[in-house]
Design a protein around this motif. Structure first.
Motif, PDB file in Angstrom:
ATOM      1  N   ALA A 273      93.529 -35.046  10.228  1.00 25.67           N
ATOM      2  CA  ALA A 273      94.193 -33.772   9.919  1.00 25.67           C
ATOM      3  C   ALA A 273      94.115 -33.460   8.423  1.00 25.67           C
ATOM      4  CB  ALA A 273      95.655 -33.829  10.383  1.00 25.67           C
ATOM      5  N   LYS A 274      94.294 -34.479   7.587  1.00 24.26           N
ATOM      6  CA  LYS A 274      94.309 -34.253   6.132  1.00 24.26           C
ATOM      7  C   LYS A 274      92.987 -33.692   5.633  1.00 24.26           C
ATOM      8  CE  LYS A 274      97.677 -37.734   4.950  1.00 24.26           C
ATOM      9  NZ  LYS A 274      97.787 -39.166   4.797  1.00 24.26           N
ATOM     10  N   ARG A 275      91.888 -34.077   6.287  1.00 24.40           N
ATOM     11  CA  ARG A 275      90.569 -33.623   5.813  1.00 24.40           C
ATOM     12  C   ARG A 275      90.090 -32.368   6.534  1.00 24.40           C
ATOM     13  NH1 ARG A 275      87.807 -37.402   2.619  1.00 24.40           N
ATOM     14  NH2 ARG A 275      88.713 -39.496   2.706  1.00 24.40           N
ATOM     15  N   ASP A 276      90.890 -31.824   7.454  1.00 24.35           N
ATOM     16  CA  ASP A 276      90.376 -30.758   8.316  1.00 24.35           C
ATOM     17  C   ASP A 276      90.630 -29.376   7.729  1.00 24.35           C
ATOM     18  OD1 ASP A 276      88.960 -29.967  10.485  1.00 24.35           O
ATOM     19  OD2 ASP A 276      90.177 -31.061  11.924  1.00 24.35           O
ATOM     20  N   ASN A 277      89.842 -28.388   8.247  1.00 21.04           N
ATOM     21  CA  ASN A 277      90.020 -27.026   7.743  1.00 21.04           C
ATOM     22  C   ASN A 277      90.079 -26.003   8.871  1.00 21.04           C
ATOM     23  OD1 ASN A 277      87.452 -27.213   8.631  1.00 21.04           O
ATOM     24  ND2 ASN A 277      86.441 -26.705   6.694  1.00 21.04           N
ATOM     25  N   VAL A 278      90.224 -26.456  10.127  1.00 26.90           N
ATOM     26  CA  VAL A 278      90.313 -25.481  11.225  1.00 26.90           C
ATOM     27  C   VAL A 278      91.781 -25.272  11.589  1.00 26.90           C
ATOM     28  CG1 VAL A 278      88.043 -25.952  12.194  1.00 26.90           C
ATOM     29  CG2 VAL A 278      89.987 -27.308  12.958  1.00 26.90           C
ATOM     30  N   LYS A 279      92.052 -24.140  12.221  1.00 27.66           N
ATOM     31  CA  LYS A 279      93.442 -23.808  12.585  1.00 27.66           C
ATOM     32  C   LYS A 279      93.523 -23.488  14.077  1.00 27.66           C
ATOM     33  CE  LYS A 279      95.404 -23.977   8.491  1.00 27.66           C
ATOM     34  NZ  LYS A 279      95.457 -25.415   8.306  1.00 27.66           N
ATOM     35  N   PRO A 280      93.401 -24.491  14.927  1.00 31.63           N
ATOM     36  CA  PRO A 280      93.457 -24.232  16.376  1.00 31.63           C
ATOM     37  C   PRO A 280      94.889 -23.909  16.822  1.00 31.63           C
ATOM     38  CG  PRO A 280      93.391 -26.574  15.927  1.00 31.63           C
ATOM     39  CD  PRO A 280      93.286 -25.901  14.601  1.00 31.63           C
ATOM     40  N   ASP A 281      95.018 -23.413  18.061  1.00 32.47           N
ATOM     41  CA  ASP A 281      96.365 -23.127  18.587  1.00 32.47           C
ATOM     42  C   ASP A 281      97.080 -24.414  18.966  1.00 32.47           C
ATOM     43  OD1 ASP A 281      95.924 -20.328  18.488  1.00 32.47           O
ATOM     44  OD2 ASP A 281      94.707 -20.488  20.314  1.00 32.47           O
TER      45      ASP A 281
END
Ligand code: SF4
Length: 478
Positions: A273-281
């Motif tokens: 999560a810390k490295r992620d850049n997507v915003k899923p529901d």
């Protein structure tokens, strides 16, 4: 893979032996066995557990067996425990092993005068029988067990039950765990007494009233008797415990080297999560092994955790797992039931423990699209598997070309004959080769996005000295 359990007490130990062994059912699907010793004789039962669980198969045996010491196993391959008579006397033995130099060891034993081995159906030699034969080469049991640990290329942990006590030995590099438990029994008539047990999984004995007594170190050999535990060979200082225990095949309620499996999985999810850049529901895990990683991701990111598909467990028990891959895939699909309201028009991030062949994850993704998902972002909790495990009988990656990474690397390189130097580039997340490989896997498996956990993050999620962790299947380092 397989797992084992053993116990020594003053009273009948069948209850503990039965349930302690049963709690290892997630580690093997083919055979299981129990051996007890009652002060006079050994008694044994072995069954095929491919189509019905351990408890169903051994229910009747347990009523008939008796003994204050015993060993039990869940085996992914050979029938065991075996009862052997040799110059050491009679003993029972069970192993968790992968023996890469089996043929050489067999030939050495023939040269040393060993006259025969029994063949299993299919022509293979029972690894546990081979280990017993190696042990029998030496004058005493301790030397024999030590010799067996030193001789095996791969891994070997074992339990060996004699009338004098239960010997336990952990693999020379501690690839698999061996933990001892102790409990105090109070009885008004007979007085207080202590019982001991030995287990692959520590939660197995905690549920039976034992407390952790000690974890064996690499190459350590102990003996358990009614009087207590004695260390016969002290542990070595080189440890390479399997990191996959935490990522995938250890049971969530277990701990290895004092580190909880469930907690390590939350840490892995948080790193992703810390490295992620997507915003899923929503964030979801592929049941069951992806679930804890997904909880960790959700807690860190604040994106709600959800269960868009649920495993139908009442009749599909874990142990019902055919050995043929196509049937395994089909059953994995049949077990998953969609919750359409949680899928339709949703963008979802799905976490699985790893990607091996990719077939199942692709089918799961198709299944989500078919049920109306808008986007499916995949986040495996461990890095790409580039090397097949050579230390454990790890049924998910028998051959290197089964691995999707290897097939994709072969495609990108135009050959299956890829040098170690090139492979190491694909295994390094900071290279363009790695980026190309991940993108190709994403396209082939129809994911919206794909991002693997990094090796450094995964190792940090375990939290012990990284030198003690085996990472061979990700980076090829021995
Ligand atoms: S190669 Fe991978 S699966 Fe095998 S022992 Fe090492 S970490 Fe575990």
């Amino acid at each position: 893979m397989g797992g084992f359990f053993g116990c020594v007490g003053r009273e009948n130990c069948l209850f503990d032996l039965f349930f302690g062994t049963d709690y290892h059912s997630h580690l093997g699907t083919r055979r299981a066995g129990l051996v007890t010793y009652d002060g006079k004789d050994f008694d044994r039962a072995i069954h095929n557990i491919e189509n019905s669980p351990f408890r169903t198969k051994f229910d009747k045996d347990v009523q008939d067996m008796d003994g204050y010491m015993g060993i039990g196993c869940i085996s992914d391959y050979e029938p065991q425990p075996l009862i052997v008579r040799s110059h050491h006397g009679t003993f029972a033995i069970t192993t968790v092993s992968k023996i890469n130099n089996k043929q050489q060891l067999i030939e050495d034993l023939f040269s040393a005068g060993n006259s025969h081995f029994l063949e299993m159906s299919g022509g293979d030699i029972n690894s546990t029988e081979l280990v017993a034969a190696i042990i029998n080469q030496k004058e005493n049991l301790i030397e024999g067990i030590k010799y067996a640990l030193d001789s095996v290329d791969g891994s070997l942990s074992l339990l060996l039950l004699t009338p004098k006590g239960l010997f336990c030995a952990r693999d020379s590099y501690g690839r698999t765990p061996v933990v001892l438990g102790k409990k105090l029994n109070t009885d008004e008539e007979t007085g207080d007494s202590e019982s001991y047990c030995v287990s692959f999984e520590d939660f197995a004995f905690q549920k039976l009233g034992y407390e952790t007594y000690k974890e064996l170190g690499p190459g350590e050999i102990d003996v358990i008797t009614q009087e207590g535990v004695r260390t016969l060979v002290t542990p070595g200082d080189k440890m390479k415990i399997c990191t996959f225990l935490w990522v995938y095949y250890g049971y969530p309620s277990s701990s290895y080297e004092g580190i909880s499996v469930e907690k390590m999985r939350y840490n892995c999810g948080a790193c992703l999560a810390k490295r992620d850049n997507v915003k899923p529901d929503i964030v979801a895990g592929v049941p069951d092994s992806g679930t804890a990683h997904a909880i960790g991701y959700s807690n860190e990111s604040g994106i709600p955790f959800s269960r868009p598909f649920i495993k139908y467990t009442p009749t599909w028990s874990r142990s019902f797992m055919p050995t043929i891959q196509s049937k395994r895939n089909m059953i994995a699909k049949m077990k998953l039931i969609a919750v359409n309201d949680l899928i339709k028009d949703k963008s979802m991030l799905l976490i699985d423990d790893s990607i091996v062949r990719g077939t199942q994850l692709r089918e799961t993704t198709e299944f989500l699209y078919d049920n109306g998902a808008k986007e499916v972002h995949i986040r495996p909790a461990c890095p790409p598997l580039v090397y097949a495990c050579k230390y454990l009988n790890f049924s998910r990656s028998n051959s290197e070309m089964d691995l999707i990474t290897r097939r994709v690397i072969a495609k990108l390189e135009g050959t299956t004959d890829v040098s170690e130097e090139i492979l190491s580039k694909y295994a390094n997340p900071d290279t363009p080769e790695y980026e190309k490989m991940v993108e190709e896997i994403r396209k082939e498996l129809h994911f919206t996005t794909l991002r693997f956990n990094r090796l450094d993050d995964m190792l940090e999620s375990v939290g012990i000295d990284t030198d003690k962790l085996c990472t061979y299947c990700w980076d090829g380092k021995e």
